[in-house]
Write a protein that holds these residues in place. Structure first.
Motif, PDB file in Angstrom:
ATOM      1  N   LEU A  34       0.885  -0.905   0.189  1.00  0.00           N
ATOM      2  CA  LEU A  34       0.006  -0.105   0.000  1.00  0.00           C
ATOM      3  C   LEU A  34       1.113   1.618   0.299  1.00  0.00           C
ATOM      4  O   LEU A  34       1.921   1.640   0.910  1.00  0.00           O
ATOM      5  CB  LEU A  34      -1.043   0.371   1.306  1.00  0.00           C
ATOM      6  N   LEU A  35       0.827   1.994  -0.943  1.00  0.00           N
ATOM      7  CA  LEU A  35       1.656   3.318  -1.404  1.00  0.00           C
ATOM      8  C   LEU A  35       0.376   4.540  -0.997  1.00  0.00           C
ATOM      9  O   LEU A  35      -0.749   5.227  -0.805  1.00  0.00           O
ATOM     10  CB  LEU A  35       1.925   3.525  -2.457  1.00  0.00           C
ATOM     11  N   LEU A  36       1.039   5.175   0.584  1.00  0.00           N
ATOM     12  CA  LEU A  36      -0.004   5.777   1.332  1.00  0.00           C
ATOM     13  C   LEU A  36       0.418   7.094   0.310  1.00  0.00           C
ATOM     14  O   LEU A  36       2.006   7.833   1.523  1.00  0.00           O
ATOM     15  CB  LEU A  36       0.160   5.619   2.461  1.00  0.00           C
ATOM     16  N   THR A  37       0.119   8.103   0.648  1.00  0.00           N
ATOM     17  CA  THR A  37       0.518   9.188   0.006  1.00  0.00           C
ATOM     18  C   THR A  37      -0.515  10.394   0.740  1.00  0.00           C
ATOM     19  O   THR A  37      -1.927  10.394   1.199  1.00  0.00           O
ATOM     20  CB  THR A  37       0.747   9.675  -1.377  1.00  0.00           C
ATOM     21  N   GLY A  38      -0.233  11.608   0.576  1.00  0.00           N
ATOM     22  CA  GLY A  38      -0.813  12.601   1.573  1.00  0.00           C
ATOM     23  C   GLY A  38      -0.358  13.494   2.046  1.00  0.00           C
ATOM     24  O   GLY A  38       1.106  13.411   2.279  1.00  0.00           O
ATOM     25  N   THR A  39      -0.687  14.768   2.310  1.00  0.00           N
ATOM     26  CA  THR A  39       0.333  15.919   2.729  1.00  0.00           C
ATOM     27  C   THR A  39       0.077  15.710   3.839  1.00  0.00           C
ATOM     28  O   THR A  39      -0.217  14.761   4.673  1.00  0.00           O
ATOM     29  CB  THR A  39      -0.378  17.251   3.009  1.00  0.00           C
ATOM     30  N   LEU A  40       1.199  15.997   5.300  1.00  0.00           N
ATOM     31  CA  LEU A  40       1.554  16.258   6.525  1.00  0.00           C
ATOM     32  C   LEU A  40      -0.543  16.188   7.422  1.00  0.00           C
ATOM     33  O   LEU A  40      -0.968  17.015   7.033  1.00  0.00           O
ATOM     34  CB  LEU A  40       2.326  17.612   7.104  1.00  0.00           C
ATOM     35  N   GLY A  41      -0.344  15.286   7.991  1.00  0.00           N
ATOM     36  CA  GLY A  41      -1.636  15.739   8.564  1.00  0.00           C
ATOM     37  C   GLY A  41      -2.987  14.512   7.873  1.00  0.00           C
ATOM     38  O   GLY A  41      -3.899  14.658   8.866  1.00  0.00           O
ATOM     39  N   ALA A  42      -2.703  14.437   6.887  1.00  0.00           N
ATOM     40  CA  ALA A  42      -4.068  13.739   6.316  1.00  0.00           C
ATOM     41  C   ALA A  42      -4.344  12.492   6.386  1.00  0.00           C
ATOM     42  O   ALA A  42      -5.373  11.942   6.028  1.00  0.00           O
ATOM     43  CB  ALA A  42      -3.371  13.545   4.428  1.00  0.00           C
ATOM     44  N   GLY A  43      -3.684  11.821   6.888  1.00  0.00           N
ATOM     45  CA  GLY A  43      -4.238  10.874   8.072  1.00  0.00           C
ATOM     46  C   GLY A  43      -3.719   9.335   7.609  1.00  0.00           C
ATOM     47  O   GLY A  43      -3.651   8.218   7.892  1.00  0.00           O
ATOM     48  N   LYS A  44      -2.315   9.380   6.670  1.00  0.00           N
ATOM     49  CA  LYS A  44      -1.510   7.886   6.478  1.00  0.00           C
ATOM     50  C   LYS A  44      -0.867   7.154   7.960  1.00  0.00           C
ATOM     51  O   LYS A  44      -1.655   5.619   7.718  1.00  0.00           O
ATOM     52  CB  LYS A  44       0.119   8.334   5.704  1.00  0.00           C
ATOM     53  N   SER A  45      -0.157   7.861   8.765  1.00  0.00           N
ATOM     54  CA  SER A  45      -0.475   6.965   9.639  1.00  0.00           C
ATOM     55  C   SER A  45      -1.741   6.129  10.560  1.00  0.00           C
ATOM     56  O   SER A  45      -1.411   5.271  10.432  1.00  0.00           O
ATOM     57  CB  SER A  45       0.814   7.615  10.746  1.00  0.00           C
ATOM     58  N   HIS A  46      -2.509   7.048  10.345  1.00  0.00           N
ATOM     59  CA  HIS A  46      -3.806   6.437  11.348  1.00  0.00           C
ATOM     60  C   HIS A  46      -4.074   5.919  10.570  1.00  0.00           C
ATOM     61  O   HIS A  46      -4.598   4.441  11.642  1.00  0.00           O
ATOM     62  CB  HIS A  46      -4.442   7.966  11.308  1.00  0.00           C
ATOM     63  N   LEU A  47      -4.220   5.467   9.417  1.00  0.00           N
ATOM     64  CA  LEU A  47      -4.908   4.551   8.822  1.00  0.00           C
ATOM     65  C   LEU A  47      -3.865   3.631   8.883  1.00  0.00           C
ATOM     66  O   LEU A  47      -3.974   2.208   9.201  1.00  0.00           O
ATOM     67  CB  LEU A  47      -4.537   4.859   6.977  1.00  0.00           C
ATOM     68  N   ALA A  48      -2.459   3.950   8.238  1.00  0.00           N
ATOM     69  CA  ALA A  48      -1.543   2.523   8.541  1.00  0.00           C
ATOM     70  C   ALA A  48      -1.679   1.881  10.008  1.00  0.00           C
ATOM     71  O   ALA A  48      -1.228   0.284  10.037  1.00  0.00           O
ATOM     72  CB  ALA A  48      -0.615   2.707   8.143  1.00  0.00           C
ATOM     73  N   ARG A  49      -1.659   2.507  10.691  1.00  0.00           N
ATOM     74  CA  ARG A  49      -1.983   1.613  12.379  1.00  0.00           C
ATOM     75  C   ARG A  49      -3.210   0.650  12.218  1.00  0.00           C
ATOM     76  O   ARG A  49      -3.320   0.179  13.222  1.00  0.00           O
ATOM     77  CB  ARG A  49      -2.703   2.814  13.180  1.00  0.00           C
ATOM     78  N   ALA A  50      -4.182   1.550  12.064  1.00  0.00           N
ATOM     79  CA  ALA A  50      -5.907   0.841  12.130  1.00  0.00           C
ATOM     80  C   ALA A  50      -5.360  -0.595  11.417  1.00  0.00           C
ATOM     81  O   ALA A  50      -5.928  -1.433  12.389  1.00  0.00           O
ATOM     82  CB  ALA A  50      -7.257   1.853  11.102  1.00  0.00           C
ATOM     83  N   ILE A  51      -4.869  -0.563  10.155  1.00  0.00           N
ATOM     84  CA  ILE A  51      -5.032  -1.426   9.485  1.00  0.00           C
ATOM     85  C   ILE A  51      -3.620  -2.620  10.338  1.00  0.00           C
ATOM     86  O   ILE A  51      -3.905  -3.636  10.246  1.00  0.00           O
ATOM     87  CB  ILE A  51      -3.899  -1.234   8.093  1.00  0.00           C
ATOM     88  N   ILE A  52      -2.980  -2.710  10.667  1.00  0.00           N
ATOM     89  CA  ILE A  52      -1.847  -3.635  11.412  1.00  0.00           C
ATOM     90  C   ILE A  52      -2.162  -3.661  12.672  1.00  0.00           C
ATOM     91  O   ILE A  52      -2.553  -5.020  12.889  1.00  0.00           O
ATOM     92  CB  ILE A  52      -1.295  -2.250  11.691  1.00  0.00           C
ATOM     93  N   ARG A  53      -3.498  -3.397  13.553  1.00  0.00           N
ATOM     94  CA  ARG A  53      -4.053  -3.487  14.550  1.00  0.00           C
ATOM     95  C   ARG A  53      -5.173  -4.522  14.084  1.00  0.00           C
ATOM     96  O   ARG A  53      -5.376  -4.973  14.370  1.00  0.00           O
ATOM     97  CB  ARG A  53      -4.962  -1.844  15.551  1.00  0.00           C
ATOM     98  N   ALA A  54      -5.681  -4.153  13.069  1.00  0.00           N
ATOM     99  CA  ALA A  54      -6.500  -5.063  12.311  1.00  0.00           C
ATOM    100  C   ALA A  54      -6.228  -6.063  12.857  1.00  0.00           C
ATOM    101  O   ALA A  54      -6.719  -7.621  12.352  1.00  0.00           O
ATOM    102  CB  ALA A  54      -7.465  -4.568  11.374  1.00  0.00           C
ATOM    103  N   ARG A  55      -5.069  -6.344  11.783  1.00  0.00           N
ATOM    104  CA  ARG A  55      -4.173  -7.667  11.060  1.00  0.00           C
ATOM    105  C   ARG A  55      -3.680  -8.243  12.623  1.00  0.00           C
ATOM    106  O   ARG A  55      -3.931  -9.707  12.990  1.00  0.00           O
ATOM    107  CB  ARG A  55      -2.873  -7.064  10.263  1.00  0.00           C
ATOM    108  N   LEU A  56      -3.285  -8.037  12.942  1.00  0.00           N
ATOM    109  CA  LEU A  56      -2.151  -8.207  14.424  1.00  0.00           C
ATOM    110  C   LEU A  56      -3.670  -8.840  15.240  1.00  0.00           C
ATOM    111  O   LEU A  56      -3.618  -9.492  15.867  1.00  0.00           O
ATOM    112  CB  LEU A  56      -2.045  -7.768  15.246  1.00  0.00           C
ATOM    113  N   GLY A  57      -5.106  -8.004  15.530  1.00  0.00           N
ATOM    114  CA  GLY A  57      -5.951  -8.905  16.052  1.00  0.00           C
ATOM    115  C   GLY A  57      -5.967  -8.292  17.377  1.00  0.00           C
ATOM    116  O   GLY A  57      -6.878  -9.413  18.285  1.00  0.00           O
ATOM    117  N   ARG A  58      -5.343  -6.931  17.947  1.00  0.00           N
ATOM    118  CA  ARG A  58      -5.270  -6.661  19.210  1.00  0.00           C
ATOM    119  C   ARG A  58      -4.896  -5.308  18.868  1.00  0.00           C
ATOM    120  O   ARG A  58      -3.955  -5.444  17.799  1.00  0.00           O
ATOM    121  CB  ARG A  58      -4.084  -7.570  19.840  1.00  0.00           C
TER     122      ARG A  58
END
Length: 157
Positions: A34-58
């Protein structure tokens, strides 16, 4: 030839961004980037965190890789790599990080992918996040992947 898909998904608040991450996480598989683009503060890290936590199930501490450049997470179905390439000065540094190999064997979430140069893997999932009024808009484009297309169609209903 595989079909190109494009989805425009309004994200009214941070919880909707988390919901998007939880929706797409189950259909990701090793070799997906997944190539995550957008300006600073657009939510790239927020989305990545959600994906990681959902994959890990915790609930996992998922720090931003801004300073470490790469954070990895072990998972029985395939490792997850979260990379922030903002501080890279040359694409060769991607090879030093081992990210080029991760593109083949892991699920890779890459912020600031413009730093990859010619090392962009074939058929990535491109996610552009941008401000849209009070919220954000996610534009997700990819080739093939009917499972991901179905998932996103369900999410937008």
């Amino acid at each position: 030839m595989a079909q190109q898909n494009s989805f425009h998904i309004p994200l009214s608040d941070p919880d909707r961004t988390v919901a998007l991450g939880h929706a797409i996480a189950p259909v990701l598989r090793p070799g997906d980037t997944l190539l995550l683009t957008g300006t600073l503060g657009a939510g790239k890290s927020h989305l990545a965190r959600a994906i990681i936590r959902a994959r890990l199930g915790r609930e996992e501490d998922v720090p931003s890789p801004t300073f470490t450049l790469v954070q990895t997470y072990d998972h029985a179905e395939g490792d997850l790599w979260h990379a922030d390439l903002y501080r890279l000065s040359h694409p060769d540094e991607v090879i030093e990080l081992g990210l080029d190999e991760a593109f083949e064997t892991a699920i890779a979430l890459v912020e600031w992918p413009d730093r990859l140069g010619d090392l962009v893997p074939a058929d990535p999932i491109r996610v552009e996040l941008r401000y849209d009024g009070e919220g954000r808009m996610a534009e997700i484009t990819f080739v093939g992947r009917p499972d991901l297309a179905d998932c996103l169609m369900d999410f937008t209903k």
